[in-house]
Design an enzyme around this catalytic site. Sequence first.
Site, PDB file in Angstrom:
ATOM      1  N   LYS A  77     -28.402  -7.982 -36.588  1.00  0.00           N
ATOM      2  CA  LYS A  77     -29.164  -7.233 -37.591  1.00  0.00           C
ATOM      3  C   LYS A  77     -28.473  -7.377 -38.942  1.00  0.00           C
ATOM      4  CE  LYS A  77     -30.997  -2.474 -38.063  1.00  0.00           C
ATOM      5  NZ  LYS A  77     -31.071  -1.160 -37.363  1.00  0.00           N
ATOM      6  N   SER A 152     -35.755   0.659 -36.694  1.00  0.00           N
ATOM      7  CA  SER A 152     -35.498  -0.190 -37.831  1.00  0.00           C
ATOM      8  C   SER A 152     -35.066  -1.619 -37.478  1.00  0.00           C
ATOM      9  CB  SER A 152     -34.420   0.444 -38.705  1.00  0.00           C
ATOM     10  OG  SER A 152     -33.193   0.493 -38.016  1.00  0.00           O
ATOM     11  N   SER A 176     -33.613   3.126 -33.225  1.00  0.00           N
ATOM     12  CA  SER A 176     -33.881   1.821 -33.844  1.00  0.00           C
ATOM     13  C   SER A 176     -33.683   0.592 -32.972  1.00  0.00           C
ATOM     14  CB  SER A 176     -33.029   1.665 -35.091  1.00  0.00           C
ATOM     15  OG  SER A 176     -33.652   2.350 -36.140  1.00  0.00           O
TER      16      SER A 176
HETATM   17  N1  GLN Z   1     -36.612   5.991 -37.232  1.00  0.00           N
HETATM   18  C1  GLN Z   1     -35.356   6.652 -37.321  1.00  0.00           C
HETATM   19  C2  GLN Z   1     -34.962   6.849 -38.762  1.00  0.00           C
HETATM   20  O1  GLN Z   1     -35.679   6.413 -39.596  1.00  0.00           O
HETATM   21  C3  GLN Z   1     -34.304   5.897 -36.573  1.00  0.00           C
HETATM   22  C4  GLN Z   1     -33.592   4.879 -37.371  1.00  0.00           C
HETATM   23  C5  GLN Z   1     -32.438   4.260 -36.656  1.00  0.00           C
HETATM   24  O2  GLN Z   1     -32.212   4.467 -35.472  1.00  0.00           O
HETATM   25  N2  GLN Z   1     -31.654   3.529 -37.418  1.00  0.00           N
HETATM   26  O3  GLN Z   1     -33.961   7.406 -39.078  1.00  0.00           O
END
Ligand code: GLN
Length: 471
Positions: A77, A152, A176
């Site tokens: 990532k 994400s 994410s």
């Molecule tokens: N959707 C969640 C957020 O926006 C999770 C994001 C993540 O796990 N990095 O914080």
Amino acid sequence: MEVYRSLKTLQEDLYNKKITATALTQQSISNILAQKELNAFVTVFEESALASAKKIDEKLQSNQPLGRLFGLTIAIKDNIVYKNHIATGASKILSGFISPYSATVVEKLLAEDAIIIGSTNCDEFAMGGSNENSYYGAVKNPVDTKRVSGGSSGGSAVAVAANLCLAALGSDTGGSIRQPASFCGIVGLKPTYGRVSRYGLMAYGSSFDQIGTFTHTIEDAALILEVIAGADAYDATCSPRAIPSYSNNISSNKKYKISYYKNAIEHAGVDKEVSAATLQCIERLKSEGHQVDAIAFDELDYIVPAYYVLTTAEASSNLSRYDGVKFGYHAKEATDLESTYKLTRSQGFGKEVQRRIMSGAFVLSAGYYDAYYSKAQKVRRIVAEKTYNTLEEYDFILCPTAPTPAYKIGEVQDSIASFLGDIFTVQANIAGIPGISLPLYTTSNGLPIGIQLMAGRWQEEKLLAFANALM
Ligand code: GLN
């Protein structure tokens, strides 16, 4: 060339000289370019990937010992740093940033002869659940390119689902890894908090963040975890406890005690086909002789608000380092220190990141600290304790990974609606326990539905073995 979905098959073919690591790497790079419209990658590390491949081919030629991940094409990532390579967290504020050091996970992958193929698109600084918050634009779901990849870590999920490489690393602060894995129909594993070093991961919510894997198989998830787990002098939150041989212990025919939240499955926001798939999974487990009980989870409605108060608070502090002074984007029209901060941060951060920094600063501010931040800490404590108690009595908690399958790009406009998509995933981060999303079902129109299993802290071994039995 054959499309590989398991490392074992690939390594056999490398040993038997059916393929070379160089050809494999070239194939992966040309697949990434051919599927450019998916927007899964930010940077392809062509030169270093081919150099790693060459080293592997030479070792194979001369019968030298090989690392456990030899030949594994893996993407990272864009919020995980790799020395002398670009890493931007999918943010304008880091555009063109070249890292002077490597994350511990990167060092560990390279030491075992993995081939790091490139960095993947994601929501800016991992804030989002659809990958629409990226400076580089949305990632498309390969199952239906009009739909989101999830986020994400959307690029990582798509890289694996579309066979652009064999595995990928992502980060999971509130879902994410598991949610995009669910949207794209692959396996996504978030380990216990502290199992894998966060050194070299761009911090979002430091007490929640954890690096994990995207793969097609449990076996590959187990092996990669075995490699990347373990103590790290650079991350004091990383546990020194021994690393079990996850990959050697992934078969299980034990009968387990599993709990699920009835109110979660029946929740108004949960798609009918997702509920039906979860109930079908429960029936299957019962018929296979497992004990499956419905239990109450009265705190369900509080976990998402508590998560957002705490993570935005941590983010507001973590992201203060991007100030246009030391590294990254610098607003040219700035004339003094204050205008450097203001202009750089206003121009360099996207809308969602700015919103979160402001909410985080707000919940930490003197007049509101007790009302929001302290209260959310209390909710975290209650939810974590309840989770540990449940997992003393039960081996696993089962629920859908996400309340809906992948939605259309642009369909969910409002942040609050998108936050509700995290309802099943944030519990694992709040309590620091491991969770895995398994691609077990699809909707009537073919969209993947992931089922999530959570286990007690440090119980990845049991979690992976049971997950494997379900696949
Ligand atoms: N959707 C969640 C957020 O926006 C999770 C994001 C993540 O796990 N990095 O914080």
